[in-house]
Scaffold this motif. Structure first.
Motif, PDB file in Angstrom:
ATOM      1  N   GLY A 343     -60.006 -73.732  -0.176  1.00 29.94           N
ATOM      2  CA  GLY A 343     -60.414 -75.086  -0.510  1.00 29.94           C
ATOM      3  C   GLY A 343     -61.129 -75.232  -1.832  1.00 29.94           C
ATOM      4  O   GLY A 343     -61.449 -76.357  -2.239  1.00 29.94           O
ATOM      5  N   LEU A 344     -61.388 -74.140  -2.528  1.00 28.28           N
ATOM      6  CA  LEU A 344     -62.137 -74.221  -3.791  1.00 28.28           C
ATOM      7  C   LEU A 344     -61.248 -74.371  -5.014  1.00 28.28           C
ATOM      8  O   LEU A 344     -61.735 -74.637  -6.115  1.00 28.28           O
ATOM      9  CB  LEU A 344     -63.028 -72.985  -3.955  1.00 28.28           C
ATOM     10  CG  LEU A 344     -64.117 -72.787  -2.896  1.00 28.28           C
ATOM     11  CD1 LEU A 344     -64.913 -71.515  -3.183  1.00 28.28           C
ATOM     12  CD2 LEU A 344     -65.046 -73.999  -2.854  1.00 28.28           C
ATOM     13  N   ASP A 345     -59.935 -74.136  -4.867  1.00 30.53           N
ATOM     14  CA  ASP A 345     -58.977 -74.248  -5.970  1.00 30.53           C
ATOM     15  C   ASP A 345     -59.384 -73.375  -7.161  1.00 30.53           C
ATOM     16  O   ASP A 345     -59.434 -73.821  -8.309  1.00 30.53           O
ATOM     17  CB  ASP A 345     -58.837 -75.706  -6.422  1.00 30.53           C
ATOM     18  CG  ASP A 345     -57.639 -75.917  -7.349  1.00 30.53           C
ATOM     19  OD1 ASP A 345     -56.663 -75.142  -7.246  1.00 30.53           O
ATOM     20  OD2 ASP A 345     -57.692 -76.839  -8.185  1.00 30.53           O
ATOM     21  N   VAL A 346     -59.684 -72.104  -6.863  1.00 30.26           N
ATOM     22  CA  VAL A 346     -60.104 -71.191  -7.925  1.00 30.26           C
ATOM     23  C   VAL A 346     -59.087 -70.061  -8.142  1.00 30.26           C
ATOM     24  O   VAL A 346     -59.330 -69.168  -8.950  1.00 30.26           O
ATOM     25  CB  VAL A 346     -61.490 -70.591  -7.612  1.00 30.26           C
ATOM     26  CG1 VAL A 346     -62.554 -71.676  -7.618  1.00 30.26           C
ATOM     27  CG2 VAL A 346     -61.481 -69.848  -6.279  1.00 30.26           C
ATOM     28  N   LEU A 347     -57.959 -70.102  -7.419  1.00 26.13           N
ATOM     29  CA  LEU A 347     -56.951 -69.062  -7.532  1.00 26.13           C
ATOM     30  C   LEU A 347     -55.679 -69.630  -8.161  1.00 26.13           C
ATOM     31  O   LEU A 347     -55.368 -70.818  -8.004  1.00 26.13           O
ATOM     32  CB  LEU A 347     -56.616 -68.472  -6.154  1.00 26.13           C
ATOM     33  CG  LEU A 347     -57.781 -67.928  -5.327  1.00 26.13           C
ATOM     34  CD1 LEU A 347     -57.278 -67.410  -3.996  1.00 26.13           C
ATOM     35  CD2 LEU A 347     -58.513 -66.826  -6.093  1.00 26.13           C
ATOM     36  N   ASP A 348     -54.921 -68.762  -8.848  1.00 22.09           N
ATOM     37  CA  ASP A 348     -53.647 -69.206  -9.398  1.00 22.09           C
ATOM     38  C   ASP A 348     -52.557 -69.077  -8.339  1.00 22.09           C
ATOM     39  O   ASP A 348     -52.835 -68.742  -7.176  1.00 22.09           O
ATOM     40  CB  ASP A 348     -53.296 -68.438 -10.678  1.00 22.09           C
ATOM     41  CG  ASP A 348     -53.091 -66.933 -10.441  1.00 22.09           C
ATOM     42  OD1 ASP A 348     -52.894 -66.517  -9.270  1.00 22.09           O
ATOM     43  OD2 ASP A 348     -53.122 -66.169 -11.425  1.00 22.09           O
ATOM     44  N   ASP A 349     -51.298 -69.328  -8.737  1.00 25.54           N
ATOM     45  CA  ASP A 349     -50.223 -69.329  -7.745  1.00 25.54           C
ATOM     46  C   ASP A 349     -49.880 -67.934  -7.237  1.00 25.54           C
ATOM     47  O   ASP A 349     -49.100 -67.787  -6.292  1.00 25.54           O
ATOM     48  CB  ASP A 349     -48.964 -69.993  -8.324  1.00 25.54           C
ATOM     49  CG  ASP A 349     -48.493 -69.360  -9.619  1.00 25.54           C
ATOM     50  OD1 ASP A 349     -49.116 -68.359 -10.067  1.00 25.54           O
ATOM     51  OD2 ASP A 349     -47.509 -69.839 -10.203  1.00 25.54           O
ATOM     52  N   ARG A 350     -50.468 -66.896  -7.829  1.00 25.28           N
ATOM     53  CA  ARG A 350     -50.272 -65.531  -7.352  1.00 25.28           C
ATOM     54  C   ARG A 350     -51.486 -65.009  -6.588  1.00 25.28           C
ATOM     55  O   ARG A 350     -51.564 -63.833  -6.266  1.00 25.28           O
ATOM     56  CB  ARG A 350     -49.956 -64.605  -8.544  1.00 25.28           C
ATOM     57  CG  ARG A 350     -48.647 -64.943  -9.241  1.00 25.28           C
ATOM     58  CD  ARG A 350     -48.435 -64.110 -10.485  1.00 25.28           C
ATOM     59  NE  ARG A 350     -48.342 -62.693 -10.198  1.00 25.28           N
ATOM     60  CZ  ARG A 350     -48.203 -61.749 -11.143  1.00 25.28           C
ATOM     61  NH1 ARG A 350     -48.155 -62.089 -12.430  1.00 25.28           N
ATOM     62  NH2 ARG A 350     -48.131 -60.477 -10.808  1.00 25.28           N
ATOM     63  N   ASP A 363     -65.072 -76.358 -11.485  1.00 26.84           N
ATOM     64  CA  ASP A 363     -65.510 -77.046 -10.277  1.00 26.84           C
ATOM     65  C   ASP A 363     -66.282 -76.140  -9.319  1.00 26.84           C
ATOM     66  O   ASP A 363     -66.598 -76.556  -8.201  1.00 26.84           O
ATOM     67  CB  ASP A 363     -64.295 -77.634  -9.546  1.00 26.84           C
ATOM     68  CG  ASP A 363     -63.592 -78.698 -10.376  1.00 26.84           C
ATOM     69  OD1 ASP A 363     -64.284 -79.375 -11.162  1.00 26.84           O
ATOM     70  OD2 ASP A 363     -62.365 -78.840 -10.245  1.00 26.84           O
ATOM     71  N   ALA A 364     -66.556 -74.915  -9.755  1.00 27.55           N
ATOM     72  CA  ALA A 364     -67.300 -73.983  -8.900  1.00 27.55           C
ATOM     73  C   ALA A 364     -68.296 -73.186  -9.733  1.00 27.55           C
ATOM     74  O   ALA A 364     -68.238 -71.958  -9.779  1.00 27.55           O
ATOM     75  CB  ALA A 364     -66.341 -73.052  -8.162  1.00 27.55           C
ATOM     76  N   PRO A 365     -69.231 -73.861 -10.394  1.00 23.98           N
ATOM     77  CA  PRO A 365     -70.211 -73.141 -11.216  1.00 23.98           C
ATOM     78  C   PRO A 365     -71.065 -72.224 -10.359  1.00 23.98           C
ATOM     79  O   PRO A 365     -71.461 -72.577  -9.250  1.00 23.98           O
ATOM     80  CB  PRO A 365     -71.048 -74.265 -11.843  1.00 23.98           C
ATOM     81  CG  PRO A 365     -70.875 -75.426 -10.914  1.00 23.98           C
ATOM     82  CD  PRO A 365     -69.482 -75.322 -10.392  1.00 23.98           C
ATOM     83  N   GLY A 366     -71.323 -71.029 -10.884  1.00 26.60           N
ATOM     84  CA  GLY A 366     -72.109 -70.057 -10.129  1.00 26.60           C
ATOM     85  C   GLY A 366     -71.273 -69.137  -9.275  1.00 26.60           C
ATOM     86  O   GLY A 366     -71.818 -68.306  -8.553  1.00 26.60           O
ATOM     87  N   LEU A 367     -69.933 -69.260  -9.353  1.00 25.56           N
ATOM     88  CA  LEU A 367     -69.033 -68.362  -8.630  1.00 25.56           C
ATOM     89  C   LEU A 367     -68.312 -67.497  -9.654  1.00 25.56           C
ATOM     90  O   LEU A 367     -67.614 -68.007 -10.532  1.00 25.56           O
ATOM     91  CB  LEU A 367     -68.015 -69.163  -7.816  1.00 25.56           C
ATOM     92  CG  LEU A 367     -66.957 -68.366  -7.049  1.00 25.56           C
ATOM     93  CD1 LEU A 367     -67.618 -67.441  -6.020  1.00 25.56           C
ATOM     94  CD2 LEU A 367     -65.963 -69.305  -6.384  1.00 25.56           C
TER      95      LEU A 367
END
Length: 424
Positions: A343-350, A363-367
């Motif tokens: 749900g964080l949308d921090v990964l690419d399609d792979r 959208d995920a500062p501090g990660l």
């Protein structure tokens, strides 16, 4: 003692930085943070540090030099030699955690990371981040000012779903399960995958008593000598990593032709794509630790890629069929981050992090993520550089008043993280 600085006490910081994974990347980040007076708690799902290194095959040595493979703040002992053996890497990681007095909680698996909905202790918060909540086994819930994910490039073994795979009657194991050639003495073994792991396992089998060793190759690899006239290929990788890709491709082709014989007649043609172009696609060159000689002497036979299984037969991409006694799949790993950061949308399609090192997702500062690239300049070296950059970034963004408080006993390996049990 006069002249000796007192280490800052970190245990009074209510919301530490949580580092997920006690491999080289996680330990390096924790040490770099601790050196800056920031409390870091390393959470490891296994029972010890360096778990993946403990599971590697016996023969393994670093393909990078000892001097360029040390983590921040502690050199590797000279007695380990130039190319450090697997068991000495484990010893080094154990000593590293002890030397830096890292706070490590073992036997705990973090299953999900999410932004904190109601962050507490705002004086300890990052100015532009709400903090994070970690959910872990045993109903644990942990509050973090920042999170560093260091679960590793080689996390979950991947075996392709070849048609008919389940009908194969012989042993079919992933390379992660391979330890040494003893169980394969006198057998006909097919190794699938010509990366560094597959190539080295094939050589290990050939030298360790297997009757026949074949190596299934889908894409011909770039092969480099680990060292030429005393000059390690890693140093070349460091020198060229910021040069234009096309230039490095041309240089790589020249070096390859000059130092590596043409193995086309043996089933290993020279690649048609450039060396650095391949690296940018995620495929590093194969470091020769005996494969060239093994192929030229016929002890390792390159064959076409695996297409499918048909009972006891393995059908290859060129239509030929072979009947090995056992198959070892050196076919890579999955990062397995999907559930952790769902749900964080921090990964690419792979399934790879979109950012790494000191950069955090918008959208995920501090990660933060470390150890999910495969650099030409050496993985341990880049982990060390990333650790310092991440620690510097976190220290710069943290409020100074939260970093240095009255001292208490130093954290120790095996400590449990501060957490609360979730309802139910």
């Amino acid at each position: 003692m006069p002249g000796v600085p007192t280490a800052p006490d970190l245990s009074t910081q209510p919301r530490p930085v949580y580092v997920i994974g006690a491999g080289p990347g996680g330990l390096a980040v924790a040490a770099a943070l601790r050196a800056r007076g920031i409390r870091a708690v390393v959470v490891e799902k296994s029972e010890s540090v360096g778990a993946s290194w403990r599971r590697h095959y016996d023969r393994l040595h670093l393909h990078t030099t000892r001097r360029l493979s040390a983590l921040p703040g502690l050199a590797m002992p000279r007695r380990f030699g130039r190319w450090v053996a697997r068991e000495n890497v484990v010893r080094y990681l154990e000593k590293y955690a002890e030397f830096h007095e890292l706070e490590i909680a073992t036997g705990i698996e973090v299953t999900r990371i999410e932004p904190s909905k109601n962050p507490t202790d705002s004086a300890d918060s990052l100015p532009d981040a709400p903090g994070w909540t970690l959910h872990a086994t045993g109903g644990r819930v942990m509050a973090a000012r920042a999170v560093v994910v260091a679960t590793g490039y080689n996390h979950t073994p991947l075996i392709p779903d070849w048609p008919g795979r389940d009908t194969y009657p012989g042993p079919l194991a992933h390379a992660a399960e391979y330890r040494n050639p003893v169980p394969y003495a006198g057998q006909d073994v097919l190794v699938v995958g010509v990366g560094n792991t597959g190539a080295e396992i094939a050589v290990d089998l050939a030298e360790g008593g297997a009757a026949r060793v074949r190596l299934a190759v889908r894409t011909a690899p770039h092969i480099l000598r680990r060292s030429t006239a005393g000059w390690p290929s890693q140093r070349t990788g460091i020198l060229v990593r910021h040069l234009p890709v096309r230039l490095v491709d041309r240089l790589g082709a020249i070096v390859g032709k000059a130092s590596v014989p043409d193995l086309s007649a043996y089933g290993l043609p020279r690649p048609t794509t450039g060396l650095y172009s391949r690296v940018k696609q995620g495929s590093i060159p194969l470091q020769d630790v005996g494969l060239i000689d093994a192929v030229r002497t016929g002890r390792v036979e390159p064959v076409a890629a695996v297409d499918s299984f048909d009972g006891a037969e393995v059908v290859l991409a060129d239509g030929s069929r072979i009947t090995p006694d056992a198959v070892i799949a050196a076919t890579g790993y999955r990062r397995a981050l999907d559930g952790l950061v769902a749900g964080l949308d921090v990964l690419d399609d792979r399934g790879r992090p979109r950012t790494h090192g000191a950069n955090t997702p918008p959208d995920a500062p501090g990660l933060y993520f470390t150890g999910f690239t495969n650099p030409i300049s050496g993985n341990l070296r880049e982990l060390s550089l990333d650790a310092e950059k991440i620690a510097k970034r976190i220290a710069r963004r943290a409020r100074p008043s939260a970093l240095h408080r009255p001292l208490a006993p130093a954290p120790h390996t095996g400590a449990a993280p501060e957490c609360s049990a979730s309802p139910g």
